[in-house]
Scaffold this active site. Structure first.
Site, PDB file in Angstrom:
ATOM      1  N   LYS A 166      29.828  41.663 -54.793  1.00 24.15           N
ATOM      2  CA  LYS A 166      28.876  41.627 -55.908  1.00 24.15           C
ATOM      3  C   LYS A 166      28.229  42.989 -56.125  1.00 24.15           C
ATOM      4  O   LYS A 166      27.974  43.377 -57.257  1.00 24.15           O
ATOM      5  CB  LYS A 166      27.803  40.575 -55.634  1.00 24.15           C
ATOM      6  CG  LYS A 166      28.253  39.168 -56.009  1.00 24.15           C
ATOM      7  CD  LYS A 166      27.139  38.163 -55.794  1.00 24.15           C
ATOM      8  CE  LYS A 166      26.974  37.865 -54.322  1.00 24.15           C
ATOM      9  NZ  LYS A 166      26.034  36.765 -54.064  1.00 24.15           N
ATOM     10  N   GLU A 216      23.700  33.879 -52.849  1.00 25.38           N
ATOM     11  CA  GLU A 216      22.498  34.642 -53.142  1.00 25.38           C
ATOM     12  C   GLU A 216      22.534  34.978 -54.633  1.00 25.38           C
ATOM     13  O   GLU A 216      23.535  35.506 -55.119  1.00 25.38           O
ATOM     14  CB  GLU A 216      22.475  35.934 -52.308  1.00 25.38           C
ATOM     15  CG  GLU A 216      21.200  36.701 -52.516  1.00 25.38           C
ATOM     16  CD  GLU A 216      21.134  38.009 -51.722  1.00 25.38           C
ATOM     17  OE1 GLU A 216      22.009  38.260 -50.881  1.00 25.38           O
ATOM     18  OE2 GLU A 216      20.180  38.771 -51.977  1.00 25.38           O
ATOM     19  N   ARG A 261      37.622  35.368 -45.245  1.00 27.78           N
ATOM     20  CA  ARG A 261      37.157  35.780 -46.561  1.00 27.78           C
ATOM     21  C   ARG A 261      38.370  36.073 -47.439  1.00 27.78           C
ATOM     22  O   ARG A 261      39.342  36.660 -46.976  1.00 27.78           O
ATOM     23  CB  ARG A 261      36.349  37.054 -46.336  1.00 27.78           C
ATOM     24  CG  ARG A 261      35.455  37.447 -47.440  1.00 27.78           C
ATOM     25  CD  ARG A 261      34.664  38.698 -47.033  1.00 27.78           C
ATOM     26  NE  ARG A 261      33.848  39.082 -48.167  1.00 27.78           N
ATOM     27  CZ  ARG A 261      32.654  38.555 -48.419  1.00 27.78           C
ATOM     28  NH1 ARG A 261      32.118  37.683 -47.587  1.00 27.78           N
ATOM     29  NH2 ARG A 261      31.981  38.915 -49.488  1.00 27.78           N
TER      30      ARG A 261
HETATM   31  P1  ATP Z   1      29.294  39.546 -51.867  1.00 31.58           P
HETATM   32  O1  ATP Z   1      29.633  40.516 -50.774  1.00 31.58           O
HETATM   33  O2  ATP Z   1      30.290  39.498 -52.951  1.00 31.58           O
HETATM   34  O3  ATP Z   1      27.875  39.699 -52.346  1.00 31.58           O
HETATM   35  P2  ATP Z   1      28.353  37.429 -50.254  1.00 31.58           P
HETATM   36  O4  ATP Z   1      29.073  36.837 -49.107  1.00 31.58           O
HETATM   37  O5  ATP Z   1      27.203  38.309 -49.966  1.00 31.58           O
HETATM   38  O6  ATP Z   1      29.404  38.129 -51.182  1.00 31.58           O
HETATM   39  P3  ATP Z   1      26.931  35.117 -51.059  1.00 31.58           P
HETATM   40  O7  ATP Z   1      26.258  34.887 -52.346  1.00 31.58           O
HETATM   41  O8  ATP Z   1      26.090  35.290 -49.866  1.00 31.58           O
HETATM   42  O9  ATP Z   1      27.885  36.368 -51.266  1.00 31.58           O
HETATM   43  O10 ATP Z   1      28.060  34.019 -50.804  1.00 31.58           O
HETATM   44  C1  ATP Z   1      27.904  32.635 -50.892  1.00 31.58           C
HETATM   45  C2  ATP Z   1      29.004  31.999 -50.105  1.00 31.58           C
HETATM   46  O11 ATP Z   1      30.282  32.398 -50.606  1.00 31.58           O
HETATM   47  C3  ATP Z   1      28.940  32.406 -48.651  1.00 31.58           C
HETATM   48  O12 ATP Z   1      29.139  31.260 -47.854  1.00 31.58           O
HETATM   49  C4  ATP Z   1      30.070  33.376 -48.505  1.00 31.58           C
HETATM   50  O13 ATP Z   1      30.564  33.357 -47.207  1.00 31.58           O
HETATM   51  C5  ATP Z   1      31.079  32.882 -49.551  1.00 31.58           C
HETATM   52  N1  ATP Z   1      31.925  33.986 -50.019  1.00 31.58           N
HETATM   53  C6  ATP Z   1      31.527  35.145 -50.574  1.00 31.58           C
HETATM   54  N2  ATP Z   1      32.586  35.953 -50.794  1.00 31.58           N
HETATM   55  C7  ATP Z   1      33.694  35.289 -50.376  1.00 31.58           C
HETATM   56  C8  ATP Z   1      35.084  35.590 -50.327  1.00 31.58           C
HETATM   57  N3  ATP Z   1      35.567  36.756 -50.755  1.00 31.58           N
HETATM   58  N4  ATP Z   1      35.920  34.656 -49.824  1.00 31.58           N
HETATM   59  C9  ATP Z   1      35.443  33.475 -49.396  1.00 31.58           C
HETATM   60  N5  ATP Z   1      34.158  33.141 -49.402  1.00 31.58           N
HETATM   61  C10 ATP Z   1      33.274  34.022 -49.887  1.00 31.58           C
HETATM   62 MG    MG Z   2      25.334  38.589 -49.632  1.00 34.94          MG
END
Ligand code: ATP
Ligand code: MG
Length: 571
Positions: A280, A46, A270
């Site tokens: 983020k 995102e 994760r």
């Molecule tokens: P955040 O909580 O940091 O915003 P998010 O999961 O909301 O993380 P996205 O932009 O939706 O962030 O993530 C894109 C991809 O990266 C998704 O498939 C997510 O599962 C993966 N991802 C995000 N954070 C991690 C992590 N700490 N370890 C492994 N994969 C991750």
């Molecule tokens: Mg997210």
């Protein structure tokens, strides 16, 4: 070399082929001929912030598996929430993925699919599988029930199809205010899976979108958009993190109801790292509230921060290849990441001499105007890196730490009356200590032995230590930024009641040293270049450098605590 150099995709020996359960599933799917043996993944960030080291794990998996099996991997910006998304983030994400060494097949945006998603919503309304609901967000939550109590049906659940179609079209036309209505899937208010209790598919939001402008004022929710986007692209293996485990049945439900390409979702653990925040939302707070200088502050766990700090894409990929992929969330030691960083820098970084806290040394018996060139090795790990010459003269700088007026027992470096080796230079002996009015040591008077040039005495006498130095007249002034962990706690989220993660910020995470002295070859050092400062650690040239006045970030010290831990555990 620019700081944004792109690097090739990981070689097999980097561990990309290491087995994991998702890889096993793919191998089995290819064997059974599922999807004609085709493999397609996607990385779906995102664009509401910069990518971090957790995303790197997902990127290595998504792109790595596709590459290994001759498949495709798309980059899809999951931009269904206009309130938090910006074009700046989109550009940063593209740059970071490429810097890590990956190239997407297709570049897509979930917003590309808004029209298709809308048409499918109408299809679901016509099939009696979706309805317009007039409950507000609080009411929806209240009606949903809990894990132990079933939900209650919305009073709007049995609206006739015609009325739903009319209302949904008017939602789209902008007739209703934000939050006044939603479109919901009609599934099962008693389902043990809360995601099945008539999940919201669309909400009203009168807000500019970074790509579609004001074309839309209804936006699809994650659960309604994600699986369909996968399906439109023909994604075979949609890999995401474990918190989406409970969303999988809903992911499948929409695809089944619509009868579209059956993408499938697989979840993995994760990444969590000690001393590090990987959210983020929280990283955005650090930026917005000025606790760091920006998303690319070298203390940030963002890809751009790590790049600026001096991390290499290889180090990050090697780390990702070695942490494993499982279905249990755990905590990874930051020192493990640093281990791969040191390993890579040790192989590739050129060695140079730099003195962070200079102490003047005058060699009394060295001719006043003589400048000799001594030969220094650029990288003992890589003979092809060759040698360079360093000017040696009567006045030098050494590290303040390398001298003690009153040396403790285990201190073998310079002290009054003691002889040490200047690396690549001569043996010197300290004869006299000059102090300022406050009793601080400001200069050492030494003598050198002309017979020891190159670092060995013809009579075979030994010295107990070798120290580094720069020639005062030839050295270049530099600024050096020393970093330590941004948070003092292993788990930055571990806080006392009523406090938040900011209370765990390490007040000493940045120390700026000015008046450092580096060897002359670094005068025009190019931002992004990584060096080993002999005996001190790895440093990377910062983009704040100006010609003749370089600025360095300390990437990491030389000591590998992980290797130590590993050694200890082997004993
Ligand atoms: P955040 O909580 O940091 O915003 P998010 O999961 O909301 O993380 P996205 O932009 O939706 O962030 O993530 C894109 C991809 O990266 C998704 O498939 C997510 O599962 C993966 N991802 C995000 N954070 C991690 C992590 N700490 N370890 C492994 N994969 C991750
Ligand atoms: Mg997210």
């Amino acid at each position: 070399m620019s700081s944004l150099e792109s690097t090739p995709v990981p070689a097999a020996d980097e561990g990309a082929e290491r087995s994991n359960f998702i890889r096993d599933i793919i191998i089995e799917d290819i064997r059974s001929g599922k999807h004609g043996g085709r493999v397609q993944t996607r990385f779906p960030p995102e664009p509401n912030g910069y990518l971090h080291i957790g995303h790197a794990k997902a990127i290595c998996l998504d792109f790595g598996l596709a590459a290994e099996f001759g498949g495709k991997c798309n980059l899809r910006l999951d931009d269904t929430n206009p309130s938090k998304e910006e074009t700046e983030y989109v550009e940063a994400i593209k740059q970071d993925v490429q810097w890590l060494g990956f190239q997407w097949d297709g570049l897509y945006y979930a917003s590309d699919y808004f029209q298709q998603l809308y048409e499918w919503a109408i299809q679901l309304i016509k099939a009696g599988k979706a309805y317009v609901c007039d409950l507000n967000a609080d009411e929806i939550r209240e009606y949903r029930g809990t894990l132990t109590e079933p939900g209650r049906e919305s009073p709007y659940r049995y609206r006739p199809v015609e009325e739903n179609l009319d209302l949904f079209q008017r939602m789209k036309a902008g007739e209703f205010p934000d939050g006044s209505r939603t479109l919901r899937a009609k599934i099962d208010m008693a389902s043990p899976n809360l995601n099945f209790r008539d999940p919201v598919m669309y909400r009203i939001l009168h807000m500019e979108h970074h790509r579609t402008g004001d074309e839309w004022c209804i936006y699809p929710m994650y659960d309604y958009a994600h699986g369909q986007s996968d399906s439109i692209e023909g994604v075979t293996h949609s890999i995401c993190t474990l918190e989406f485990d409970n969303n999988r049945p809903l992911y499948n439900w929409f695809i089944e109801q619509l009868g579209i390409f059956p993408s499938q979702q697989y979840e993995f653990d994760r990444l969590s790292l000690t001393y590090t925040l990987l959210s983020k939302r929280k990283l955005l707070r650090l930026v917005q509230e000025g606790h760091v200088s920006g998303w690319d502050d070298p203390r940030m766990p963002t890809i751009s921060g790590m790049r600026r700090r001096g991390y290499t894409p290889e180090a990050i990929r090697n780390f990702c290849a070695n942490i494993g992929v499982s279905r249990t969330n755990g905590m990874t030691q930051l020192s493990y990441l640093e281990h791969f960083l040191r390993e890579d820098l040790n192989r590739h970084a050129l060695r140079v001499n730099a003195v962070l806290r200079p102490l003047r040394v005058v060699i009394e018996n060295y001719p006043d105007d003589l400048v000799e060139e001594v030969e220094a090795v650029n990288n003992p790990e890589d003979a092809a890196a060759g040698t360079r010459s360093l000017p040696f003269s009567k006045v030098l700088y050494i590290e303040q730490d390398d001298f003690r007026e009153d040396p403790p027992k285990q201190f073998f470096r310079l002290a009054p009356g003691r002889e040490v080796r200047l690396r690549y230079g001569y043996f010197i002996t300290c004869r006299d200590v000059i102090k300022d009015g406050d009793g601080r040591v400001v200069e050492l008077r030494c003598t050198y032995d002309p017979e020891t040039r190159g670092g060995n005495a013809p009579d075979g006498r030994k010295v107990k230590s070798t120290i580094h130095w720069v020639s005062a007249a030839h050295s270049v002034d530099a600024e050096v930024r020393l970093y330590s962990n941004l948070f003092s706690n292993e788990d930055p989220d571990d806080v006392a009641e009523g406090r938040d993660f900011l209370s765990n910020l390490n007040p000493e995470s940045l120390e700026v040293l000015s008046g450092c002295k580096v060897e002359p070859g670094l005068r025009e050092a190019v931002p992004g270049t990584r060096y080993q400062f002999e005996r001190l650690g790895y440093f990377c040239v910062d983009r704040d450098s100006e010609p003749g006045r370089p600025v360095f970030n300390r990437t990491i010290g030389l000591k590998d605590t992980w290797a130590k831990i590993e050694q200890k555990s082997k004993k």
